[in-house]
Write an enzyme that holds these catalytic residues in place. Structure first.
Site, mmCIF file in Angstrom:
data_model
loop_
_atom_site.group_PDB
_atom_site.id
_atom_site.type_symbol
_atom_site.label_atom_id
_atom_site.label_comp_id
_atom_site.label_asym_id
_atom_site.label_seq_id
_atom_site.Cartn_x
_atom_site.Cartn_y
_atom_site.Cartn_z
ATOM 1 N N GLU A 1 57.213 -67.694 -45.290
ATOM 2 C CA GLU A 1 55.881 -66.863 -45.872
ATOM 3 C C GLU A 1 54.683 -67.810 -46.007
ATOM 4 O O GLU A 1 53.592 -67.262 -46.141
ATOM 5 C CB GLU A 1 56.274 -66.337 -47.465
ATOM 6 N N ILE B 1 66.853 -61.483 -40.613
ATOM 7 C CA ILE B 1 65.771 -60.587 -40.850
ATOM 8 C C ILE B 1 64.645 -60.880 -39.487
ATOM 9 O O ILE B 1 63.901 -60.264 -39.337
ATOM 10 C CB ILE B 1 65.042 -60.499 -41.892
ATOM 11 N N GLY B 2 65.283 -61.764 -38.734
ATOM 12 C CA GLY B 2 64.551 -61.965 -37.525
ATOM 13 C C GLY B 2 63.845 -63.466 -37.400
ATOM 14 O O GLY B 2 63.318 -63.959 -36.443
ATOM 15 N N THR B 3 64.342 -64.063 -38.591
ATOM 16 C CA THR B 3 63.366 -65.281 -38.485
ATOM 17 C C THR B 3 64.253 -66.616 -38.289
ATOM 18 O O THR B 3 63.825 -67.716 -37.845
ATOM 19 C CB THR B 3 63.124 -65.501 -40.199
ATOM 20 N N ASN C 1 64.623 -76.667 -37.481
ATOM 21 C CA ASN C 1 64.300 -76.203 -36.364
ATOM 22 C C ASN C 1 62.955 -76.160 -36.116
ATOM 23 O O ASN C 1 62.226 -75.141 -36.227
ATOM 24 C CB ASN C 1 65.079 -75.200 -36.204
ATOM 25 N N PRO C 2 62.194 -77.202 -35.360
ATOM 26 C CA PRO C 2 60.678 -76.958 -35.040
ATOM 27 C C PRO C 2 60.341 -75.690 -34.288
ATOM 28 O O PRO C 2 59.304 -75.353 -34.480
ATOM 29 C CB PRO C 2 60.537 -78.281 -34.533
HETATM 30 MO MO1 MOS Z 1 59.734 -61.787 -48.634
HETATM 31 S S1 MOS Z 1 57.979 -60.501 -49.447
HETATM 32 O O1 MOS Z 1 60.019 -62.202 -50.007
HETATM 33 O O2 MOS Z 1 60.743 -60.630 -47.882
#
Ligand code: MOS
Length: 747
Positions: free
Chosen positions: A710, A467-469, A636-637
């Site tokens: 998160e 998701i871009g992370t 991966n820092p």
């Molecule tokens: Mo996160 S709110 O579990 O995409």
């Protein structure tokens, strides 16, 4: 300095730039709405202009005759759309949707912007014009978008131990305050979109989704076809903060329109619609009661929250998520309640539950420290629990104390003068505040496949998505580490339900879930290679036992001999006339498991914030943030620090700007654009300092990696509000903190 030294690893733990970065910066990454197909038509919805009432009539006469119009769909001609059954399993069978009513199911309007019809035309402009020309008449009632929250349904006890009311009444020191959070709207830059194809027997859906497997399972049920007749593809996302976790109504409408027309249909949700019909973090009101001895030992903690929810669905913002185990306290009671409003269904937004919860509890802890005349770091240290007192089980790995110590040292906390407004620098008043944080650290089920190919490359695949992370990058690192290959020899394939089922990109759980699966798959691919080597005619290992062979850094060699004495795996595969050998690996879900866990598995952290305050001109700025995170081994820092920084930026927005406003007359979200719904931008954000205390949590996976998507948002707003109090003497208990809050209290 880490207390336990990680094993020597060559790729894991190194700052690896994104493997998909070149595709993104060169514009070659294909996002959902970039897809074009021959004969494709465009769908634009007609959105209700009331928030409560019924549709009386839909007049499509004018719209039908407009140029390029293929159809105007409404309840009577869209075809069957079924309800999906909800399954709380978090594996390949998962089926969850927040708005359970299929679009156009009845003529009742329950929120502003609910889709009431769908215009489909040859171009987007023609479809937009036709949607505007559809005349809908309504029987309208006054919507309920009341901002004051009182529980309408019975309170539910979420967690309880001891007698919190009695202990509170008997305590020397008490805090009893209510903390409010407005509805927040996720604003990923990429709009929600669906491109649907129906070939007469099966659907292919290109989607903006944080979970291709769940999306497939839900849409198959809604469309009334077997799961194997739906393929969901999501290769790149312009982010999703939870609002792309579960399907929204545009997806079923696009698929149903494609089914009716026999043409590919593209449906892109507009920014304004994103404030109406694809979820938001609900308004939450939390009453917190804390009591303590004069020495600062907590004697009771009560948290009673109410979140708003939609008319039909029961979204719960689980504000008590982190509360039962955060601190040692013998008497505790947490209750939840919901209040129905004429709004679209809320949904998870980055750190659901814990983020609003910790905003309240960590603000209250600061208020308690003040009453005690105690340093807020010290207050947390004296209430450090030995075990998870909620579940009565040990922590898997908890290093909050180390986060507090490291943060205090890096920030220079020992120089803090606790007196409000007492600290100055360059004629600015300084405010120093801190808060602790936590986020769940668990695994979803994950299956991954690893192939070794005859061109010397490896291919890793799993039906999860990035998701871009940085999921593409992390999976490449995992395979590169296990296979001993350079990262540019690894191809990672994600985002397709044709791949082995992978996890939802939610709960910050993909990395922890992928580690065991990819490592096992790579190990099995190596086993398959060794078995092949022993059989390949013409190789010098022909006739040897696989158990006498070994794989090192891309070479198969005899055990005890050097890798370079062996044969590159690509050569071996060619000798055996094999294109590839492969292995499948899996990890089991811990999250949602029916059995009681043996260990309490969470990440922890602490934020230390400095604000500057100029009372003469009422100018407040966040000037410094030090965040320390305990999330196990950081794979991966570079990507890791990036996630924490992004979350702290979001925390600044949550503290000062983010707020969805509903018009009490129409029920419409009125600041439904990026000019009026303010998020933090560069000018609001100082240099951010991020540190990781690396204690690998090997209970979760062999590398000891936990998720980091998160946790950086958890506690951030409390730390900022606590710093604002220290600078100004104004305690703001309703976010966002506005300049008028500070002015009205000026002495
Ligand atoms: Mo996160 S709110 O579990 O995409």
């Amino acid at each position: 300095m880490p207390a336990s030294q990680p094993d020597p690893l060559s790729v894991i733990g190194k700052a690896q730039p994104r493997v998909d970065g070149p595709l993104k910066v060169s514009g070659k990454a294909v996002y959902t709405s970039d897809h074009h197909f021959p004969g494709m038509v465009y769908a634009v919805p007609v959105c209700s202009t009331i928030a409560n009432g019924e549709i009386q009539g839909i007049d499509t006469g004018a719209a039908d005759k407009m140029p390029g119009v293929r159809a105007i769909f409404h309840r009577k001609n869209i075809g069957r759309l079924f309800r999906a059954g909800i399954s709380r399993s978090f594996g390949a069978e998962m089926s969850h949707v927040d708005e359970t009513r299929p679009p156009l199911e009845d003529d009742v309007v329950r929120y502003y912007g609910q889709y009431v019809a769908l215009a489909v035309a040859d171009t987007f402009e023609q479809a937009s014009a036709a949607a505007d020309a559809v005349k809908v008449t309504y029987r309208s009632r006054q919507p309920n978008v009341e901002t004051r929250l009182a529980p309408e349904t019975n309170q539910k006890v979420e967690s309880e131990r001891g007698d919190a009311a009695k202990a509170f009444g008997a305590a020397a020191i008490q805090v009893d305050q209510t903390y409010d959070l407005p509805p927040e709207t996720h604003n990923p830059i990429e709009l929600h979109a669906s491109v649907a194809i129906w070939d007469g027997t099966a659907f292919t859906l290109y989607e903006t989704t944080q979970g291709v497997v769940n999306h497939r399972n839900v849409l198959a049920q809604m469309l009334g076809v077997p799961k194997d007749k739906v393929r969901v593809v999501s290769k790149f996302l312009g982010s999703g903060f939870g609002n792309k976790l579960f399907p929204w109504t545009q997806s079923a409408l696009a698929a149903a329109a494609a089914r009716q027309l026999g043409k590919p249909v593209k449906f892109v949700v507009s920014r304004r619609m994103m404030f109406q019909s694809v979820g938001h973090r609900p308004r939450v009101s939390q009453r917190i009661r804390l009591s303590a001895t004069r020495e600062g030992k907590l004697t009771s903690l009560r948290q009673d929250w109410v979140n708003h929810t939609s008319i039909l669905d029961d979204y719960k913002e689980n504000c008590g998520e982190a509360t039962p185990f955060m601190y040692s306290v013998p008497n505790l009671r947490i209750t939840s309640a919901a209040a129905r409003r004429n709004v679209g269904s809320p949904t998870a937004m980055r750190g659901p539950g814990a983020v609003p919860g910790l905003w309240a509890t960590e603000s209250a802890m600061d208020e308690l420290a003040l009453k005690l005349g105690m340093d807020p770091v010290q207050l947390r240290l004296v209430n450090e629990p030995k075990i998870d007192e909620g579940l009565k089980i040990p922590f898997s790995s908890r290093h909050l104390k180390e986060c507090l110590a490291t943060g205090a040292e890096k920030f220079g906390w020992s120089k803090r003068n606790p007196r409000v407004g007492s600290m100055q620098r360059d004629a600015l008043t300084l405010g120093w505040g801190m808060a602790a944080c936590s986020w769940i650290a668990e695994r979803f089920a994950c299956i991954a496949n690893v192939e070794l190919l005859d061109d010397g490359t490896a291919r890793v695949s799993s039906g999860t998505q990035d998701i871009g992370t940085g999921t593409y990058t992390i999976l490449a690192q995992l395979a590169a580490e296990k296979l001993g290959l350079p990262i540019d020899k690894i191809e990672v394939v994600l985002g397709d339900t044709r791949l082995p089922p992978g996890p939802l990109s939610g709960g910050s759980m993909v990395t922890a879930s992928a580690v065991p699966a990819v490592m096992e798959a790579a190990g099995k691919a190596i086993d398959a290679l060794l078995a092949t080597a022993a059989k390949a005619t013409g190789s010098k290992f022909a006739g040897r036992k696989a158990s006498e062979l070994e794989y090192t850094n891309g070479f198969v060699h005899a055990k005890g001999e050097s890798a370079s004495s062996g044969i590159p795996f690509a050569d071996l595969l060619r000798m055996g006339n094999l294109r590839a050998v492969s292995g499948l690996g899996s990890s089991q879900a811990t999250f949602g498991s029916a059995t009681k866990p043996k260990l309490s598995s969470h990440s922890f952290g602490a934020h230390f914030v400095e604000v500057t305050w100029q009372p003469e001109i009422a100018r407040l700025r966040v000037s410094r943030v030090v965040t320390v995170i305990d999330a196990g081994r950081i794979l991966n820092p570079l990507a890791g620090r990036n996630q924490i920084e992004g979350a702290v930026v979001m925390g600044i927005g949550m503290s000062f700007f983010e707020e969805t406003l509903y018009d009490p007359r129409s029920g419409a979200p009125i600041n439904s654009n990026l000019a009026d719904y303010i998020v933090a931008s560069n000018a609001d954000v100082p240099a951010l300092e991020v540190h990781f205390v690396e204690f690998p949590d090997t209970n979760l996976n062999e590398l000891g990696a936990r998720g980091i998507g998160e946790i950086g948002l958890a506690g951030a707003a409390a730390a900022i509000a606590n710093a604002v109090y220290h600078a100004t003497g104004v305690r703001v208990r309703e976010l966002p903190i506005k300049i008028e809050n500070l002015l009205s209290h000026q002495r």
